[in-house]
Design a protein around this motif. Structure first.
Motif, short mmCIF file in Angstrom:
data_model
loop_
_atom_site.label_atom_id
_atom_site.label_comp_id
_atom_site.label_asym_id
_atom_site.label_seq_id
_atom_site.Cartn_x
_atom_site.Cartn_y
_atom_site.Cartn_z
N ASP A 1 34.11 46.37 45.58
CA ASP A 1 32.88 46.31 44.78
C ASP A 1 33.16 46.13 43.28
O ASP A 1 32.25 45.92 42.50
N GLU A 2 34.43 46.18 42.87
CA GLU A 2 34.81 45.94 41.47
C GLU A 2 35.47 44.58 41.29
O GLU A 2 35.93 44.24 40.20
N LEU A 3 35.51 43.79 42.35
CA LEU A 3 36.22 42.52 42.30
C LEU A 3 35.66 41.56 41.27
O LEU A 3 36.42 40.91 40.55
N ASP A 4 34.36 41.44 41.16
CA ASP A 4 33.77 40.51 40.18
C ASP A 4 34.20 40.86 38.75
O ASP A 4 34.55 39.97 37.97
N ASP A 5 34.20 42.15 38.42
CA ASP A 5 34.63 42.58 37.09
C ASP A 5 36.11 42.27 36.88
O ASP A 5 36.53 41.84 35.81
N ILE B 1 37.93 39.90 38.41
CA ILE B 1 38.14 38.45 38.33
C ILE B 1 37.76 37.92 36.95
O ILE B 1 38.38 36.99 36.45
N SER B 2 36.74 38.50 36.34
CA SER B 2 36.34 38.02 35.02
C SER B 2 37.45 38.20 33.99
O SER B 2 37.46 37.52 32.96
#
Length: 80
Positions: A71-75, A77-78
């Motif tokens: 659930d923290e992957l998007d942060d 990847i940024s």
């Protein structure tokens, strides 16, 4: 617990580096920048499942010290 020397060697030889968290990514990024290399990384994810195994070897749960919670992957990847 990858040392700077190990990461430099991996960068020199084009080895894929498994990243287990944000602090490791930041450490690797600073080494890569200093050496003028681009790191080829794999991100270890923790999917948040509790496997039916001994608690000393469970690595997929949300409280695992290995990997990035899914659930923290998007942060994460940024920052890559």
């Amino acid at each position: 617990n990858k040392s700077e020397k190990e990461l430099l060697l991996a960068l020199e030889h084009g080895v894929k580096i498994v990243v287990d968290g944000l602090s490791e990514l930041e450490f690797l990024a600073s080494i890569a920048e200093k050496s003028g290399k681009v790191a080829d990384i794999l991100v270890r994810l923790t999917p948040g499942v509790e496997p039916d195994t001994h608690h000393y070897i469970q690595t997929g749960g949300t409280d695992s010290k290995f990997g990035v919670p899914i659930d923290e992957l998007d942060d994460f990847i940024s920052l890559v």
